[in-house]
Design a protein around this motif. Structure first.
Motif, PDB file in Angstrom:
ATOM      1  N   MET A 198      -1.517  35.610  71.960  1.00  0.00           N
ATOM      2  CA  MET A 198      -2.773  36.359  71.949  1.00  0.00           C
ATOM      3  C   MET A 198      -2.772  37.511  72.948  1.00  0.00           C
ATOM      4  SD  MET A 198      -5.696  33.395  71.590  1.00  0.00           S
ATOM      5  CE  MET A 198      -5.361  32.767  73.216  1.00  0.00           C
ATOM      6  N   SER A 199      -1.725  37.609  73.800  1.00  0.00           N
ATOM      7  CA  SER A 199      -1.661  38.603  74.882  1.00  0.00           C
ATOM      8  C   SER A 199      -2.840  38.428  75.830  1.00  0.00           C
ATOM      9  CB  SER A 199      -1.628  40.033  74.314  1.00  0.00           C
ATOM     10  OG  SER A 199      -0.465  40.225  73.560  1.00  0.00           O
ATOM     11  N   GLU A 200      -3.178  37.205  76.104  1.00  0.00           N
ATOM     12  CA  GLU A 200      -4.241  36.860  77.023  1.00  0.00           C
ATOM     13  C   GLU A 200      -3.649  36.093  78.200  1.00  0.00           C
ATOM     14  OE1 GLU A 200      -7.307  37.811  76.715  1.00  0.00           O
ATOM     15  OE2 GLU A 200      -7.437  38.448  74.616  1.00  0.00           O
ATOM     16  N   ARG A 201      -4.464  35.973  79.241  1.00  0.00           N
ATOM     17  CA  ARG A 201      -4.033  35.188  80.388  1.00  0.00           C
ATOM     18  C   ARG A 201      -4.216  33.710  80.105  1.00  0.00           C
ATOM     19  NH1 ARG A 201      -6.729  36.939  85.774  1.00  0.00           N
ATOM     20  NH2 ARG A 201      -8.561  36.340  84.589  1.00  0.00           N
ATOM     21  N   ALA A 202      -3.268  32.934  80.580  1.00  0.00           N
ATOM     22  CA  ALA A 202      -3.348  31.493  80.349  1.00  0.00           C
ATOM     23  C   ALA A 202      -4.535  30.869  81.076  1.00  0.00           C
ATOM     24  CB  ALA A 202      -2.041  30.816  80.775  1.00  0.00           C
ATOM     25  N   VAL A 203      -4.914  31.454  82.228  1.00  0.00           N
ATOM     26  CA  VAL A 203      -6.060  30.896  82.961  1.00  0.00           C
ATOM     27  C   VAL A 203      -7.349  31.068  82.166  1.00  0.00           C
ATOM     28  CG1 VAL A 203      -4.999  31.160  85.212  1.00  0.00           C
ATOM     29  CG2 VAL A 203      -6.222  33.072  84.230  1.00  0.00           C
ATOM     30  N   ASP A 204      -7.442  32.145  81.390  1.00  0.00           N
ATOM     31  CA  ASP A 204      -8.626  32.315  80.547  1.00  0.00           C
ATOM     32  C   ASP A 204      -8.695  31.248  79.468  1.00  0.00           C
ATOM     33  OD1 ASP A 204      -9.165  34.516  82.074  1.00  0.00           O
ATOM     34  OD2 ASP A 204      -8.268  35.944  80.666  1.00  0.00           O
ATOM     35  N   VAL A 205      -7.548  30.914  78.897  1.00  0.00           N
ATOM     36  CA  VAL A 205      -7.528  29.853  77.879  1.00  0.00           C
ATOM     37  C   VAL A 205      -7.899  28.513  78.504  1.00  0.00           C
ATOM     38  CG1 VAL A 205      -6.095  28.683  76.176  1.00  0.00           C
ATOM     39  CG2 VAL A 205      -5.796  31.126  76.560  1.00  0.00           C
ATOM     40  N   ILE A 206      -7.354  28.217  79.684  1.00  0.00           N
ATOM     41  CA  ILE A 206      -7.686  26.964  80.358  1.00  0.00           C
ATOM     42  C   ILE A 206      -9.160  26.934  80.729  1.00  0.00           C
ATOM     43  CG2 ILE A 206      -7.217  25.590  82.420  1.00  0.00           C
ATOM     44  CD1 ILE A 206      -4.353  26.571  82.322  1.00  0.00           C
ATOM     45  N   ARG A 207      -9.725  28.075  81.141  1.00  0.00           N
ATOM     46  CA  ARG A 207     -11.146  28.133  81.478  1.00  0.00           C
ATOM     47  C   ARG A 207     -12.018  27.823  80.264  1.00  0.00           C
ATOM     48  NH1 ARG A 207     -11.143  32.922  83.189  1.00  0.00           N
ATOM     49  NH2 ARG A 207     -10.643  32.430  85.351  1.00  0.00           N
ATOM     50  N   MET A 208     -11.637  28.344  79.120  1.00  0.00           N
ATOM     51  CA  MET A 208     -12.407  28.063  77.906  1.00  0.00           C
ATOM     52  C   MET A 208     -12.288  26.595  77.518  1.00  0.00           C
ATOM     53  SD  MET A 208     -11.673  31.464  75.635  1.00  0.00           S
ATOM     54  CE  MET A 208     -12.988  31.033  74.527  1.00  0.00           C
TER      55      MET A 208
ATOM     56  N   ASP B  31      -3.693  20.788  69.716  1.00  0.00           N
ATOM     57  CA  ASP B  31      -3.537  20.783  68.266  1.00  0.00           C
ATOM     58  C   ASP B  31      -3.948  22.123  67.675  1.00  0.00           C
ATOM     59  OD1 ASP B  31      -6.173  20.599  68.855  1.00  0.00           O
ATOM     60  OD2 ASP B  31      -6.638  18.958  67.496  1.00  0.00           O
ATOM     61  N   ALA B  32      -3.731  22.260  66.385  1.00  0.00           N
ATOM     62  CA  ALA B  32      -3.980  23.549  65.724  1.00  0.00           C
ATOM     63  C   ALA B  32      -5.463  23.872  65.662  1.00  0.00           C
ATOM     64  CB  ALA B  32      -3.378  23.528  64.317  1.00  0.00           C
ATOM     65  N   ASP B  33      -6.335  22.861  65.492  1.00  0.00           N
ATOM     66  CA  ASP B  33      -7.767  23.125  65.413  1.00  0.00           C
ATOM     67  C   ASP B  33      -8.304  23.686  66.726  1.00  0.00           C
ATOM     68  OD1 ASP B  33      -7.713  22.174  62.830  1.00  0.00           O
ATOM     69  OD2 ASP B  33      -8.224  20.122  63.416  1.00  0.00           O
ATOM     70  N   THR B  34      -7.916  23.087  67.836  1.00  0.00           N
ATOM     71  CA  THR B  34      -8.365  23.594  69.135  1.00  0.00           C
ATOM     72  C   THR B  34      -7.831  24.996  69.386  1.00  0.00           C
ATOM     73  OG1 THR B  34      -8.337  21.312  69.956  1.00  0.00           O
ATOM     74  CG2 THR B  34      -8.444  23.071  71.586  1.00  0.00           C
ATOM     75  N   ALA B  35      -6.567  25.227  69.043  1.00  0.00           N
ATOM     76  CA  ALA B  35      -5.999  26.570  69.224  1.00  0.00           C
ATOM     77  C   ALA B  35      -6.727  27.602  68.361  1.00  0.00           C
ATOM     78  CB  ALA B  35      -4.513  26.545  68.889  1.00  0.00           C
ATOM     79  N   GLN B  36      -7.111  27.222  67.166  1.00  0.00           N
ATOM     80  CA  GLN B  36      -7.834  28.150  66.292  1.00  0.00           C
ATOM     81  C   GLN B  36      -9.202  28.489  66.868  1.00  0.00           C
ATOM     82  OE1 GLN B  36      -8.165  26.790  62.277  1.00  0.00           O
ATOM     83  NE2 GLN B  36      -9.320  28.567  61.582  1.00  0.00           N
ATOM     84  N   LEU B  37      -9.908  27.504  67.427  1.00  0.00           N
ATOM     85  CA  LEU B  37     -11.208  27.772  68.039  1.00  0.00           C
ATOM     86  C   LEU B  37     -11.081  28.727  69.212  1.00  0.00           C
ATOM     87  CD1 LEU B  37     -12.812  24.205  67.980  1.00  0.00           C
ATOM     88  CD2 LEU B  37     -13.382  26.145  66.523  1.00  0.00           C
ATOM     89  N   ILE B  38     -10.084  28.517  70.045  1.00  0.00           N
ATOM     90  CA  ILE B  38      -9.894  29.388  71.200  1.00  0.00           C
ATOM     91  C   ILE B  38      -9.569  30.813  70.752  1.00  0.00           C
ATOM     92  CG2 ILE B  38      -8.454  29.779  73.224  1.00  0.00           C
ATOM     93  CD1 ILE B  38     -10.397  27.496  73.558  1.00  0.00           C
ATOM     94  N   ALA B  39      -8.667  30.953  69.805  1.00  0.00           N
ATOM     95  CA  ALA B  39      -8.251  32.284  69.359  1.00  0.00           C
ATOM     96  C   ALA B  39      -9.413  33.030  68.699  1.00  0.00           C
ATOM     97  CB  ALA B  39      -7.075  32.165  68.397  1.00  0.00           C
ATOM     98  N   GLU B  40     -10.180  32.346  67.871  1.00  0.00           N
ATOM     99  CA  GLU B  40     -11.309  33.011  67.210  1.00  0.00           C
ATOM    100  C   GLU B  40     -12.393  33.383  68.200  1.00  0.00           C
ATOM    101  OE1 GLU B  40     -12.474  30.337  64.175  1.00  0.00           O
ATOM    102  OE2 GLU B  40     -10.876  30.929  62.772  1.00  0.00           O
ATOM    103  N   GLU B  41     -12.598  32.579  69.234  1.00  0.00           N
ATOM    104  CA  GLU B  41     -13.599  32.919  70.234  1.00  0.00           C
ATOM    105  C   GLU B  41     -13.191  34.134  71.044  1.00  0.00           C
ATOM    106  OE1 GLU B  41     -16.204  30.610  73.689  1.00  0.00           O
ATOM    107  OE2 GLU B  41     -14.749  29.541  72.451  1.00  0.00           O
ATOM    108  N   LEU B  42     -11.903  34.355  71.189  1.00  0.00           N
ATOM    109  CA  LEU B  42     -11.416  35.543  71.892  1.00  0.00           C
ATOM    110  C   LEU B  42     -11.295  36.752  70.981  1.00  0.00           C
ATOM    111  CD1 LEU B  42      -8.665  33.913  74.142  1.00  0.00           C
ATOM    112  CD2 LEU B  42     -10.882  34.796  74.861  1.00  0.00           C
ATOM    113  N   GLY B  43     -11.698  36.630  69.732  1.00  0.00           N
ATOM    114  CA  GLY B  43     -11.719  37.776  68.831  1.00  0.00           C
ATOM    115  C   GLY B  43     -10.462  38.009  68.039  1.00  0.00           C
ATOM    116  N   HIS B  44      -9.616  37.023  67.909  1.00  0.00           N
ATOM    117  CA  HIS B  44      -8.376  37.166  67.157  1.00  0.00           C
ATOM    118  C   HIS B  44      -8.499  36.453  65.817  1.00  0.00           C
ATOM    119  CE1 HIS B  44      -6.414  38.709  70.777  1.00  0.00           C
ATOM    120  NE2 HIS B  44      -6.948  37.696  71.441  1.00  0.00           N
TER     121      HIS B  44
END
Length: 907
Positions: free
Chosen positions: A339-349, A364-377
């Motif tokens: 995602m070209s994001e900081r890992a600390v931002d993902v951990i914070r979310m 898992d894939a569902d959690t990763a999808q939620l994080i990516a969509e919340e960051l606008g990807h």
């Protein structure tokens, strides 16, 4: 001038007052040496001056300084002896070794001088390059300074022009300062005497400070009119005028009627580079720029740019929307990178969602999808099995298909003549090389029919253990030839072959073999086949039948013609101009050639050099070997060939496909190997027992006994058949546990595994190497070799039967009654008995029964007839008895005597 009489004395003397010698001039000096505990001593040192040598003379090593101890400070008891005359220096010529050593020393000294000179030149060159770089930096700084001054000058000129334009519009009648023309008077009522006028200095020279605009104060008598500006003008006294160094301050003209001219302030002295307070430490850069004006360095300029950009860093930057590929599982670090994001931002979310994770944790894939969509990807979900997409392509277009040879599988019961029939067709003698006279391997051959076409034959074993081989042969075949012996009829493996053919949905051709025997009865075979829904043509069905004899060659040509006719009816076609796809018929590990796989190509053409994938193994095709043993360059559809080049032995039955590169091959095989490991782990976890189960088995004494085995075979199919046959052995008490089963010879690692688990090593058509044999002898590990699967299964079954507990059977001997109890010293109590029924034997088992209740069970230790020991006593006779470890016998008790027999059990 006289010479000395001493031949060793080379001193030349003139007269007696002054001595002329050849010694080198010596200088004397005193050195004070200091020792521990504050002690010191003066030492006289002589220094010998070295003579300058000519170009052709050799240099001598300088002599070491001569240290002479000062004479003691005591009064001598006797006068010192007179000084001896110096004897001079004895000159001698140099030897060859010394001359060569000195020449080498001179050469090395010259070499060191040359290296020092080159190092000095290199240092000078680097110094010149550094100076050139510094000079270029200084010139760049000066150029930037000039550009800055030009920009400021243009800005000042623009301001001046703007002020002139404003003055003309306001109609200012006051003359301009710094040489400007007076502006025309303003109309009445538009401006008063208090109107501020900007005073602009002349364009400053290079290096001077920028001018400051001054607003003169109105006179005391004049009252300034209220203006609309929010900020009032600052008094001129608070802002002194700044002038350049080459200008002299000039008094300004009065602004009002009675306002006196105010003198301009003296210019502020500028600091020069020569100022001692600003000079600081003397360095190379300050020495070179001593006469220049101080300028900002490149580092200062970078710091200024960073300070300017620091304020923009806190501004929210525009996010870029990316398409993120999310597999089934992914680490937080990998997700952040995609995602070209900081890992600390993902951990914070994730922490906001109530999940505590580290950067290396897997989500898992569902959690990763939620994080990516919340960051606008945007997310594209992929499965791990997608690596196999496109490996096996769909059907080919009809215009690319050409006829191909049929694949025929020979199936039937053991010893019904399958291999002999194929040998008669191929005019070979394969059956003579089979161990035990039975086929234990699957083979693939290609022959030419009488009609001119080619036919591919697959020979399968008939033993009950080779079920998987027969099933594998039925899956890859087009036609099944069911061989049934005319003198034996339909057998269990014949029925199994019929079921495999029906499951594969392939046509069956019945070959009734051994019709040349006197007791042959082909009609019996046709009748028995009706019970399994196989109706031959002679009985009104659609199944072709041929009465053949492999021994005399009866009707073999008719069988081949029937196969060719059946293949034409099936219209078998394939596309040869594409990447090859096929199946692994058999695989083995050859010590000289490595892993060898027998591959039957379904469609396409397999070439030497292709990268192939088979199961969890891949490799580059190094060689293709036909069934005749010759090397070929390619293998077309329906053609069997041995493939060399796999990195491991593939499983028999694996699908083979050609891929475009090695990276794709590794990706596919790693995925399949990981799947296989997970499946094996799940199977092991399911078959394993829990701790509660083991405790219960130990408590009840119902734990199974295991017979551990390490199986090594020549080919994959044989190992598979042995594993299946051994796993069927056993019962609730004993079972066979195969620790390791693989293809290849017996190695030292197999012996180590068998030693650790107390297992038996079984080799099927393979042998142990020298190291393995020596290790087996040291560890006392048994190695058993077999070439016939019958013998292997029978021996393992017999060994497992030895682990079964024997069956105990009780045999009644007789019965006696106690008449009296006697106390005998050193023996104890002895029962006087009468044998009522049967016989009583010494050493037999006895039961003591009192009031129809068994009181004791044990062994009869002594049996006496009067005073003599007796082996047995018959009915109606009296005897004395004593029991082992039991003395509580009473009058009237009944003794029952019996024998226990052990019956050995078998599986």
């Amino acid at each position: 001038m006289s010479e000395s009489k001493n031949p060793g004395d080379k001193t030349i003397s003139v007269g007696q007052s002054k001595t002329l010698t050849l010694k080198r001039p010596v200088e004397h000096g005193t050195v004070r040496q200091s020792f521990s505990h504050g002690r010191s001593k003066s030492v006289v040192v002589e220094k010998v001056k070295r003579r300058a040598l000519g170009p052709g003379e050799l240099k001598e090593a300088p002599p070491a300084p001569i240290v002479r101890q000062p004479p003691p400070q005591t009064v001598p008891s006797r006068p010192p002896p007179p000084p001896q005359r110096p004897t001079g220096v004895v000159l001698r010529t140099l030897t060859e070794d010394e001359r060569e050593a000195r020449i080498r020393a001179l050469t090395q000294a010259k070499g060191r001088e040359e290296e020092d000179r080159r190092a000095a030149l290199e240092e000078a060159r680097r110094r010149a390059e550094r100076e050139a770089i510094e000079q270029a930096e200084r010139e760049a700084a000066e150029a930037r300074k000039r550009e800055e001054e030009d920009r400021r000058r243009r800005e000042d000129e623009g301001k001046r022009r703007a002020e002139d334009e404003a003055s003309r519009r306001l109609g200012d009648t006051r003359p301009a300062v710094a040489g400007r023309e007076p502006t025309p008077p303003l109309p009445r009522g538009e401006a008063g005497p208090g109107t501020p006028t900007a005073i602009v200095a002349r364009p400053r020279p290079s290096g001077s400070r920028p001018p400051v605009l001054l607003s003169p104060t109105p006179p005391a008598s004049a009252t300034p009119k209220p203006t609309t500006t929010a900020q009032p003008s600052t008094p001129a006294a608070a802002r002194p005028a700044q002038t350049s160094e080459d200008e002299t301050p000039r008094p300004r003209r009065p602004l009002g009627a009675g306002a006196p001219a105010r003198p301009a302030l003296a210019p502020k002295p500028t600091k020069t580079a020569g100022d001692a307070r600003q000079r600081g430490r003397l360095t190379v850069s300050t020495a070179l720029t001593a006469g220049d004006e101080r300028t900002h360095s490149v580092a200062a300029f970078r710091r200024r740019v960073q300070r300017m950009n620091r304020g923009n860093a806190n501004e929210p930057r525009e996010r870029l929307s990316r398409e993120v590929v999310v597999p089934e599982t992914i680490t937080i670090q990998e997700l952040a990178n995609r995602m070209s994001e900081r890992a600390v931002d993902v951990i914070r979310m994730l922490m906001k969602q109530g999940q505590m994770h580290k950067i290396t944790d897997v989500i898992d894939a569902d959690t990763a999808q939620l994080i990516a969509e919340e960051l606008g990807h945007t997310v594209r979900r992929v499965a791990e099995s997608d690596v196999e997409e496109g490996l096996f392509s769909s059907d080919d277009p009809d215009d690319t298909l050409v006829p191909r040879p049929p694949v025929v599988t020979i199936m039937g019961h053991v010893d019904h003549g399958k291999t002999s029939l194929l040998d008669a067709v191929r005019k070979t003698n394969v059956v003579s090389g089979e161990a035990g006279g039975i086929t234990q391997h699957i083979g693939a051959y290609q022959v030419t029919s009488p009609l001119g076409g080619k036919i591919t034959f697959i020979d399968t074993p008939g033993h009950a253990a080779f079920t998987s081989m027969r099933a594998r042969g039925a899956k890859v075949t087009d036609i099944v030839v069911l061989v049934v012996a005319a003198d034996d009829g339909v057998k269990p493996q014949t029925i199994e072959a019929i079921n495999h053919a029906k499951a594969a949905r392939v046509p069956i051709i019945v070959a009734i073999n051994k019709v040349d025997k006197p007791d042959a009865n082909p009609q019996r075979v046709r009748t028995e086949l009706l019970q399994h829904e196989v109706v031959v043509e002679s009985m009104g069905g659609d199944t072709l039948e041929f009465e053949v004899s492999a021994k005399v060659g009866t009707n073999l040509d008719k069988l081949l013609e029937g196969l060719q006719l059946q293949s034409e009816i099936l219209d078998l076609r394939a596309n040869p101009d594409r990447s090859a796809e096929g199946n692994v018929i058999e695989a083995k590990l050859d010590r000289g050639r490595g892993p060898v796989a027998t591959v039957l190509v379904d469609r396409g053409t397999l070439h030497v050099g292709d990268i192939v994938v088979a199961g969890s193994e891949w490799g580059r095709v190094r060689a293709l070997i036909a069934d005749t043993g010759e090397h070929i360059k390619e293998a077309g559809p329906s053609m069997p060939a041995e493939v060399l080049g796999f990195n491991g032995t593939p499983e028999a039955g694996d699908r083979v496909a050609v891929v475009e590169n090695e990276a794709r091959a590794r990706e596919i095989t790693e995925f399949r190997a990981r799947q296989r490991r997970d499946l094996a782990a799940a199977r092991g976890a399911a078959s394993g027992r829990s701790l509660a189960d083991m405790m219960r088995d130990l408590k009840e004494g119902a734990g199974k006994k295991e017979f551990n085995l390490v199986v090594k075979g020549d080919v994959q199919g044989s190992v598979e058949a042995i594993r299946g046959a051994l796993e069927k052995l056993g019962n609730d008490e004993v079972t066979a546990r195969i620790l390791h089963a693989a293809v290849g010879g017996i190695t030292e690692s197999d012996i180590t595994l068998a030693e650790a688990s107390k297992a038996v090593v079984v080799g099927f058509n393979v042998r142990a190497n020298k190291e393995a044999r020596e290790a087996a002898d040291r560890a006392s590990v048994e190695i058993r070799y077999y070439s016939v699967i019958y013998d292997l299964v029978d021996d393992v079954k017999q060994a497992m039967s030895g682990l079964l507990a024997p069956t105990l059977r009780e045999h009644r001997l007789g019965e006696a009654q106690i008449l009296e109890i006697f106390d005998v010293s050193k023996v104890g109590k002895v029962a006087g008995c009468r044998v009522v029924d049967g016989v009583v034997e010494r050493g037999a088992f006895v039961r003591l029964i009192r009031d129809s209740v068994v009181i004791h069970e044990g062994k009869l230790s002594q049996l006496k007839r009067y005073k003599d020991d007796a082996k047995e006593v018959g009915a109606g006779q009296e005897c004395g008895m004593s029991f082992e470890s039991y003395q509580d016998m009473r009058k009237g008790d009944v003794i029952e005597c019996y024998r226990v027999e052990e019956i050995r059990r078998s599986l």
